[in-house]
Design a protein around this motif. Structure first.
Motif, PDB file in Angstrom:
ATOM      1  N   LYS A 135      19.637  47.190  56.420  1.00 14.60           N
ATOM      2  CA  LYS A 135      18.307  48.131  56.923  1.00 14.60           C
ATOM      3  C   LYS A 135      17.458  47.507  57.897  1.00 14.60           C
ATOM      4  O   LYS A 135      16.861  48.035  58.810  1.00 14.60           O
ATOM      5  CB  LYS A 135      17.665  48.369  55.493  1.00 14.60           C
ATOM      6  CG  LYS A 135      16.614  49.121  55.642  1.00 14.60           C
ATOM      7  CD  LYS A 135      15.967  49.657  54.273  1.00 14.60           C
ATOM      8  CE  LYS A 135      14.640  50.379  54.469  1.00 14.60           C
ATOM      9  NZ  LYS A 135      13.837  50.435  53.183  1.00 14.60           N
ATOM     10  N   GLU A 136      17.086  46.117  57.371  1.00 13.26           N
ATOM     11  CA  GLU A 136      16.178  45.257  58.346  1.00 13.26           C
ATOM     12  C   GLU A 136      16.746  45.075  59.762  1.00 13.26           C
ATOM     13  O   GLU A 136      15.787  45.099  60.717  1.00 13.26           O
ATOM     14  CB  GLU A 136      15.741  44.117  57.723  1.00 13.26           C
ATOM     15  CG  GLU A 136      15.007  44.017  56.295  1.00 13.26           C
ATOM     16  CD  GLU A 136      13.649  44.843  56.500  1.00 13.26           C
ATOM     17  OE1 GLU A 136      13.157  44.543  57.756  1.00 13.26           O
ATOM     18  OE2 GLU A 136      13.110  45.605  55.734  1.00 13.26           O
ATOM     19  N   TYR A 137      18.072  44.764  59.888  1.00 14.25           N
ATOM     20  CA  TYR A 137      18.414  44.688  61.308  1.00 14.25           C
ATOM     21  C   TYR A 137      18.332  46.003  61.891  1.00 14.25           C
ATOM     22  O   TYR A 137      18.135  45.699  63.168  1.00 14.25           O
ATOM     23  CB  TYR A 137      20.160  44.350  61.053  1.00 14.25           C
ATOM     24  CG  TYR A 137      20.818  44.497  62.456  1.00 14.25           C
ATOM     25  CD1 TYR A 137      20.502  43.529  63.318  1.00 14.25           C
ATOM     26  CD2 TYR A 137      21.772  45.243  62.675  1.00 14.25           C
ATOM     27  CE1 TYR A 137      20.988  43.540  64.686  1.00 14.25           C
ATOM     28  CE2 TYR A 137      22.464  45.394  63.883  1.00 14.25           C
ATOM     29  CZ  TYR A 137      22.194  44.333  64.899  1.00 14.25           C
ATOM     30  OH  TYR A 137      22.745  44.409  66.119  1.00 14.25           O
ATOM     31  N   LEU A 138      18.493  47.174  61.331  1.00 12.52           N
ATOM     32  CA  LEU A 138      18.535  48.550  62.127  1.00 12.52           C
ATOM     33  C   LEU A 138      17.038  48.775  62.423  1.00 12.52           C
ATOM     34  O   LEU A 138      16.846  49.208  63.575  1.00 12.52           O
ATOM     35  CB  LEU A 138      19.119  49.672  61.196  1.00 12.52           C
ATOM     36  CG  LEU A 138      20.871  49.347  61.150  1.00 12.52           C
ATOM     37  CD1 LEU A 138      21.131  50.442  60.180  1.00 12.52           C
ATOM     38  CD2 LEU A 138      21.278  49.409  62.272  1.00 12.52           C
TER      39      LEU A 138
ATOM     40  N   CYS B  76      23.596  36.129  60.389  1.00 13.73           N
ATOM     41  CA  CYS B  76      23.146  36.560  59.138  1.00 13.73           C
ATOM     42  C   CYS B  76      24.039  37.726  58.529  1.00 13.73           C
ATOM     43  O   CYS B  76      24.456  37.719  57.412  1.00 13.73           O
ATOM     44  CB  CYS B  76      21.600  37.195  59.402  1.00 13.73           C
ATOM     45  SG  CYS B  76      21.293  38.202  57.868  1.00 13.73           S
ATOM     46  N   LEU B  77      24.706  39.030  59.397  1.00 10.98           N
ATOM     47  CA  LEU B  77      25.252  39.804  58.887  1.00 10.98           C
ATOM     48  C   LEU B  77      26.654  39.408  58.740  1.00 10.98           C
ATOM     49  O   LEU B  77      27.377  39.984  57.905  1.00 10.98           O
ATOM     50  CB  LEU B  77      24.960  41.120  59.786  1.00 10.98           C
ATOM     51  CG  LEU B  77      23.689  41.622  59.772  1.00 10.98           C
ATOM     52  CD1 LEU B  77      23.721  42.849  61.003  1.00 10.98           C
ATOM     53  CD2 LEU B  77      23.468  42.231  58.396  1.00 10.98           C
TER      54      LEU B  77
ATOM     55  N   TRP C  56      17.142  34.331  54.739  1.00  9.10           N
ATOM     56  CA  TRP C  56      17.484  34.893  56.025  1.00  9.10           C
ATOM     57  C   TRP C  56      16.480  35.755  56.432  1.00  9.10           C
ATOM     58  O   TRP C  56      16.173  35.737  57.720  1.00  9.10           O
ATOM     59  CB  TRP C  56      18.804  35.885  55.897  1.00  9.10           C
ATOM     60  CG  TRP C  56      20.131  34.905  56.094  1.00  9.10           C
ATOM     61  CD1 TRP C  56      21.164  34.855  55.144  1.00  9.10           C
ATOM     62  CD2 TRP C  56      20.680  34.513  57.211  1.00  9.10           C
ATOM     63  NE1 TRP C  56      21.914  34.009  55.779  1.00  9.10           N
ATOM     64  CE2 TRP C  56      21.651  33.699  56.927  1.00  9.10           C
ATOM     65  CE3 TRP C  56      20.077  34.633  58.719  1.00  9.10           C
ATOM     66  CZ2 TRP C  56      22.494  33.276  57.978  1.00  9.10           C
ATOM     67  CZ3 TRP C  56      20.798  33.835  59.519  1.00  9.10           C
ATOM     68  CH2 TRP C  56      22.035  32.971  59.374  1.00  9.10           C
ATOM     69  N   LEU C  57      15.840  36.601  55.675  1.00  2.00           N
ATOM     70  CA  LEU C  57      14.884  37.327  56.146  1.00  2.00           C
ATOM     71  C   LEU C  57      13.505  36.699  56.627  1.00  2.00           C
ATOM     72  O   LEU C  57      12.729  36.981  57.707  1.00  2.00           O
ATOM     73  CB  LEU C  57      14.314  38.462  55.369  1.00  2.00           C
ATOM     74  CG  LEU C  57      15.462  39.720  54.947  1.00  2.00           C
ATOM     75  CD1 LEU C  57      14.794  40.294  53.848  1.00  2.00           C
ATOM     76  CD2 LEU C  57      15.508  40.568  56.212  1.00  2.00           C
ATOM     77  N   LEU C  58      13.301  35.556  55.847  1.00  2.00           N
ATOM     78  CA  LEU C  58      12.098  34.555  56.114  1.00  2.00           C
ATOM     79  C   LEU C  58      12.465  33.823  57.589  1.00  2.00           C
ATOM     80  O   LEU C  58      11.558  33.825  58.464  1.00  2.00           O
ATOM     81  CB  LEU C  58      11.887  33.708  55.204  1.00  2.00           C
ATOM     82  CG  LEU C  58      10.591  32.657  55.412  1.00  2.00           C
ATOM     83  CD1 LEU C  58       9.505  33.365  55.684  1.00  2.00           C
ATOM     84  CD2 LEU C  58      10.653  31.590  54.094  1.00  2.00           C
ATOM     85  N   PHE C  59      13.586  33.402  57.684  1.00  2.00           N
ATOM     86  CA  PHE C  59      14.044  32.818  58.928  1.00  2.00           C
ATOM     87  C   PHE C  59      14.078  33.682  60.222  1.00  2.00           C
ATOM     88  O   PHE C  59      13.588  33.431  61.221  1.00  2.00           O
ATOM     89  CB  PHE C  59      15.548  32.202  58.571  1.00  2.00           C
ATOM     90  CG  PHE C  59      15.944  31.716  59.851  1.00  2.00           C
ATOM     91  CD1 PHE C  59      15.923  30.588  60.385  1.00  2.00           C
ATOM     92  CD2 PHE C  59      17.246  32.475  60.511  1.00  2.00           C
ATOM     93  CE1 PHE C  59      16.409  29.892  61.603  1.00  2.00           C
ATOM     94  CE2 PHE C  59      17.890  31.951  61.650  1.00  2.00           C
ATOM     95  CZ  PHE C  59      17.429  30.820  62.079  1.00  2.00           C
ATOM     96  N   LEU C  60      14.487  34.856  60.042  1.00  8.37           N
ATOM     97  CA  LEU C  60      14.545  35.697  61.227  1.00  8.37           C
ATOM     98  C   LEU C  60      13.032  36.104  61.477  1.00  8.37           C
ATOM     99  O   LEU C  60      12.715  36.365  62.783  1.00  8.37           O
ATOM    100  CB  LEU C  60      15.407  36.783  60.768  1.00  8.37           C
ATOM    101  CG  LEU C  60      16.866  36.646  60.838  1.00  8.37           C
ATOM    102  CD1 LEU C  60      17.623  37.806  60.069  1.00  8.37           C
ATOM    103  CD2 LEU C  60      17.560  36.640  62.046  1.00  8.37           C
TER     104      LEU C  60
ATOM    105  N   ALA D   3      27.087  49.595  61.201  1.00  6.98           N
ATOM    106  CA  ALA D   3      26.522  49.132  60.024  1.00  6.98           C
ATOM    107  C   ALA D   3      26.947  49.770  58.891  1.00  6.98           C
ATOM    108  O   ALA D   3      27.503  49.393  57.764  1.00  6.98           O
ATOM    109  CB  ALA D   3      24.778  49.339  60.120  1.00  6.98           C
ATOM    110  N   ILE D   4      27.356  51.120  58.972  1.00  7.04           N
ATOM    111  CA  ILE D   4      28.036  51.866  57.981  1.00  7.04           C
ATOM    112  C   ILE D   4      29.311  51.400  57.555  1.00  7.04           C
ATOM    113  O   ILE D   4      29.952  51.358  56.614  1.00  7.04           O
ATOM    114  CB  ILE D   4      28.048  53.538  58.357  1.00  7.04           C
ATOM    115  CG1 ILE D   4      26.395  54.064  58.284  1.00  7.04           C
ATOM    116  CG2 ILE D   4      28.806  54.382  57.501  1.00  7.04           C
ATOM    117  CD1 ILE D   4      26.365  55.208  59.049  1.00  7.04           C
TER     118      ILE D   4
END
Length: 122
Positions: free
Chosen positions: A57-60, A45-46, A22-26, A82-83
Motif C-alpha cells: 500500500k505504501e509503495y503504491l 523491501c518488497l 523498512w518504512l522508517l528507512f524508506l 502488486a496484486i
C-alpha cells in the motif's frame, strides 16, 4: 541523516522482515535519495516482504505521489504487479477465507472502490 540511515541499514540486516523498520528507512531515505535509488530500495523491501499489505500500500502511494514516475500505464502495471505478487505470496485461492477477505480489502484500496462482503450463517 547519514548516520541514521547507516543504523537503519544495519538493523534491517538483522530484521529484514520488519515492516516498521523498512518504512522508517524508506521515509528517511526519501529526504536524501533520488527517485531511481528510492525505487531500488522499495524493490528490495518488497522482495523481502511480498506478503505485506502495509508495504504494498505504501509503495503504491509512493509511486502515485512521485510526479516523475506518474503515467497511467506505468501505474496500472505496478498495481497489477502488486496484486499478483501479494496474492501469490499469500497462497490465495478462490475460496473464502480470512486471507481472501484481506486481499479483497487490499484490492478495494487499490482501485478505490468498496467491496461488500456478505456473511451467511449456516
Amino acid at each position: 541523516m547519514e548516520k541514521k540511515i547507516a543504523v537503519l541499514e544495519k538493523a534491517m540486516e538483522i530484521h529484514p522482515f520488519s515492516e516498521d523498520l523498512w518504512l522508517l528507512f524508506l521515509e528517511t531515505s526519501r529526504k536524501r535519495d533520488a527517485v531511481p535509488t528510492l525505487i531500488s530500495k522499495w524493490e528490495k523491501c518488497l522482495k523481502y516482504n511480498p506478503r505485506s499489505y502495509k508495504l504494498w500500500k505504501e509503495y503504491l502511494s509512493f509511486r502515485k505521489g512521485e510526479f516523475s514516475l506518474f503515467t497511467e500505464s506505468s501505474l496500472r502495471k505496478e498495481y497489477i504487479r502488486a496484486i499478483q505478487t501479494y496474492w501469490a505470496a499469500n497462497n490465495l485461492k478462490a475460496s473464502i477465507s480470512c486471507r481472501y477477505l484481506e486481499s479483497m480489502a487490499f484490492l478495494s484500496l487499490i482501485i478505490n472502490t468498496k467491496v461488500s462482503v456478505v456473511y451467511l450463517e449456516t
